[in-house]
Motif scaffolding. Structure first.
Motif, PDB file in Angstrom:
ATOM      1  N   ARG A 190     -12.117 -15.621  -2.453  1.00 11.33           N
ATOM      2  CA  ARG A 190     -11.944 -16.536  -3.205  1.00 11.33           C
ATOM      3  C   ARG A 190     -11.870 -16.194  -4.843  1.00 11.33           C
ATOM      4  O   ARG A 190     -11.142 -16.788  -5.528  1.00 11.33           O
ATOM      5  CB  ARG A 190     -12.914 -17.441  -3.097  1.00 11.33           C
TER       6      ARG A 190
ATOM      7  N   GLY B 106     -10.512 -23.299 -15.814  1.00 10.36           N
ATOM      8  CA  GLY B 106     -10.988 -23.967 -14.589  1.00 10.36           C
ATOM      9  C   GLY B 106     -10.475 -25.512 -14.504  1.00 10.36           C
ATOM     10  O   GLY B 106     -10.946 -26.555 -13.937  1.00 10.36           O
TER      11      GLY B 106
ATOM     12  N   ALA C 244     -14.251 -19.908 -12.858  1.00 11.23           N
ATOM     13  CA  ALA C 244     -13.915 -20.167 -14.304  1.00 11.23           C
ATOM     14  C   ALA C 244     -15.066 -20.608 -15.046  1.00 11.23           C
ATOM     15  O   ALA C 244     -14.834 -20.265 -16.194  1.00 11.23           O
ATOM     16  CB  ALA C 244     -12.775 -21.250 -14.339  1.00 11.23           C
TER      17      ALA C 244
ATOM     18  N   TYR D 188      -4.697 -16.543  -9.775  1.00  8.68           N
ATOM     19  CA  TYR D 188      -4.150 -17.718 -10.265  1.00  8.68           C
ATOM     20  C   TYR D 188      -4.390 -17.672 -11.556  1.00  8.68           C
ATOM     21  O   TYR D 188      -3.450 -18.391 -12.432  1.00  8.68           O
ATOM     22  CB  TYR D 188      -5.056 -18.997  -9.521  1.00  8.68           C
TER      23      TYR D 188
ATOM     24  N   ALA E 213      -5.757 -22.390 -15.158  1.00  9.94           N
ATOM     25  CA  ALA E 213      -6.702 -21.907 -14.135  1.00  9.94           C
ATOM     26  C   ALA E 213      -7.891 -21.118 -14.402  1.00  9.94           C
ATOM     27  O   ALA E 213      -9.043 -21.142 -14.257  1.00  9.94           O
ATOM     28  CB  ALA E 213      -5.774 -20.980 -13.064  1.00  9.94           C
ATOM     29  N   ASP E 214      -7.617 -20.407 -15.866  1.00  4.80           N
ATOM     30  CA  ASP E 214      -8.602 -19.721 -16.415  1.00  4.80           C
ATOM     31  C   ASP E 214      -9.814 -20.434 -16.993  1.00  4.80           C
ATOM     32  O   ASP E 214     -10.880 -20.298 -17.113  1.00  4.80           O
ATOM     33  CB  ASP E 214      -8.095 -18.684 -17.327  1.00  4.80           C
TER      34      ASP E 214
ATOM     35  N   MET F 277     -12.535 -22.493  -5.991  1.00  4.89           N
ATOM     36  CA  MET F 277     -11.885 -21.567  -6.902  1.00  4.89           C
ATOM     37  C   MET F 277     -12.232 -21.914  -8.365  1.00  4.89           C
ATOM     38  O   MET F 277     -12.714 -20.861  -8.998  1.00  4.89           O
ATOM     39  CB  MET F 277     -10.552 -21.333  -6.941  1.00  4.89           C
ATOM     40  N   ARG F 278     -12.532 -23.129  -8.832  1.00 10.23           N
ATOM     41  CA  ARG F 278     -12.794 -23.355 -10.055  1.00 10.23           C
ATOM     42  C   ARG F 278     -14.098 -23.037 -10.585  1.00 10.23           C
ATOM     43  O   ARG F 278     -14.234 -22.785 -11.857  1.00 10.23           O
ATOM     44  CB  ARG F 278     -12.569 -25.026 -10.302  1.00 10.23           C
TER      45      ARG F 278
ATOM     46  N   ARG G  58     -18.350 -17.426 -13.277  1.00 13.83           N
ATOM     47  CA  ARG G  58     -17.478 -16.458 -13.881  1.00 13.83           C
ATOM     48  C   ARG G  58     -17.978 -15.106 -13.895  1.00 13.83           C
ATOM     49  O   ARG G  58     -17.271 -14.154 -13.804  1.00 13.83           O
ATOM     50  CB  ARG G  58     -17.148 -17.070 -15.240  1.00 13.83           C
TER      51      ARG G  58
ATOM     52  N   GLY H 151      -6.401 -25.374  -9.591  1.00  4.60           N
ATOM     53  CA  GLY H 151      -6.717 -24.750  -8.466  1.00  4.60           C
ATOM     54  C   GLY H 151      -7.669 -25.526  -7.611  1.00  4.60           C
ATOM     55  O   GLY H 151      -8.359 -26.545  -7.989  1.00  4.60           O
TER      56      GLY H 151
ATOM     57  N   TRP I  85      -8.968 -16.728  -7.323  1.00  2.63           N
ATOM     58  CA  TRP I  85      -8.837 -17.147  -8.697  1.00  2.63           C
ATOM     59  C   TRP I  85      -8.435 -16.273  -9.808  1.00  2.63           C
ATOM     60  O   TRP I  85      -7.792 -16.609 -10.653  1.00  2.63           O
ATOM     61  CB  TRP I  85     -10.486 -17.792  -9.095  1.00  2.63           C
TER      62      TRP I  85
END
Length: 396
Positions: free
Chosen positions: A165, A114, A125, A172, A111-112, A121-122, A129, A117, A169
């Motif tokens: 959101r 990208g 990442a 996540y 998730a970090d 949300m992506r 960011r 998710g 993220w």
């Protein structure tokens, strides 16, 4: 080692035993019983619907009977010294034993980067960011915050949906986790290292393949007997990741290839037991792991179950918040329930029995509804408003 062969009734008893329904309920359910149930299931799914009681409380009640829900609250959201659980995405958002935190860091890392998710949300990442990191810095400086704590309608701040959101993220991706839940059940976020006890947070990350194999092994233990799709579904693994994990566990002898008439290829956990009989009595949450995978529920019990919460009222077949009723080794009915907290009553809108029925089911349901009402602190006697498809021998 050859293929294990089970009959459908044996498969059903394996599943019930793995989920803890083969054992008698304790006279008084205490911390030790709750801990054992959480360990057996591996997770308690969280859901926001509170028409009866929040879903994460119900699996322990279904297996143990009445217990003090503050025991679960302290393990999930209490002081750090009492924490035994954390929130994260497993089978949907769930409460999980702290020991699983290192096994899910690979998902946080994806998730970090990208790679996991929702699409909305992506972006946090990658191109957005810096905005998410600014919010993380605010949490670091100001302490725990919820989405509603972040002001809206002022220059320099986002609308509610944007911070929510971003927080999701950050959650996540493992940067933040749930510090507590407010009375409204709103999540309050804090930096993960401030919430997860140091002895867990300092553990080394587990490599992806090893972590996924351990998660599949946990799924197999919790299910007893399962197809590849069901093993994957428990912790929502990708098909390719799960396939590699299953192959490894078969080679290690932890999973035993198994044939059951009418089933796809399945796997038995090497420690699974096959009781001679199961004498259970339980109302099951819609998100209970015994029934959350609907195809499995139909295969095990011949019971087609769907949640109708989002179905327009006029189109519902069984009701709004319907709990399957487990009696003996069968799912024998469905009960549409609501807690009338203001009136102190447990409302039973309808009971639908499966055709064929099981002798004694109606009386057993009455006992279970009484136990549920007492556990929820509803003082007035339960009133059954409607019964449908009652077998002839259950009528008076």
């Amino acid at each position: 080692m050859g293929i294990v062969r089970l009959t459908p009734p044996e498969a059903r008893r394996v599943a019930l035993a793995a989920q803890g329904f083969h054992a008698a309920r304790p006279a008084t359910a205490g911390p030790r019983h709750l801990a054992a149930t959480i360990d057996r299931l591996g997770l308690h799914q969280i859901d926001s619907v509170n028409v009866l009681v929040r879903a994460h409380y119900l699996p322990a009640f279904s297996r143990l009977g009445a217990y003090d829900t503050t025991l679960l609250d302290r393990r999930a959201w209490g002081p750090k010294r009492d924490r035994r659980l954390f929130e994260y995405w497993a089978h949907e958002c769930s409460l999980l034993p702290l020991s699983l935190h290192p096994l899910l860091r690979w998902r946080m890392a994806r998730a970090d980067r990208g790679e996991a998710g929702y699409r909305a949300m992506r972006t946090f990442a990658t191109e957005r960011r810096p905005e998410a990191m600014a919010l993380l810095a605010r949490l670091r400086d100001e302490g725990p915050l919820s989405a509603s704590d972040i002001q809206t309608g002022r220059a320099g701040w986002w609308e509610w949906s944007e911070p929510k959101r971003m927080l999701e993220w950050l959650f996540y991706a493992g940067h933040v986790t749930t510090a507590t839940r407010r009375r409204s059940f709103e999540r309050v976020y804090n930096l993960t290292e401030r919430v997860i006890p140091p002895d867990i947070f300092s553990l080394p990350d587990v490599p992806e393949a090893e972590a996924q194999a351990q998660l599949v092994a946990l799924s197999a233990r919790a299910l007893g007997l399962a197809t590849a799709a069901e093993l994957r579904d428990y912790f929502r693994l990708d098909a390719s990741d799960a396939a590699a994990a299953i192959a490894r566990l078969v080679e290690e002898g932890i999973l035993l290839p198994t044939e059951v008439p009418g089933w796809p290829p399945a796997y038995l956990h090497r420690d699974a037991t096959i009781p001679r009989r199961v004498s259970a009595r339980a109302l099951l949450a819609p998100f209970d792991p015994l029934v959350w995978e609907r195809a499995r529920t139909e295969r095990l019990f011949g019971f087609r179950y769907r949640i109708e919460i989002y179905t327009p009222a006029a189109q519902r077949q069984y009701g709004y918040y319907v709990l399957p009723f487990l009696f003996g080794e069968e799912l024998v009915g469905r009960v549409d329930l609501k807690a009338d907290r203001a009136g102190g009553r447990l409302l039973v809108h309808a009971v639908h029995w499966e055709s064929g029925g099981v002798e004694g089911a109606r009386e057993a349901l009455g006992v279970e509804l009484g136990a549920l009402a007492g556990w929820l602190g509803l003082k007035e006697a339960v009133r059954l408003s409607q019964f449908h498809a009652v077998p002839k021998y259950l009528t008076k």
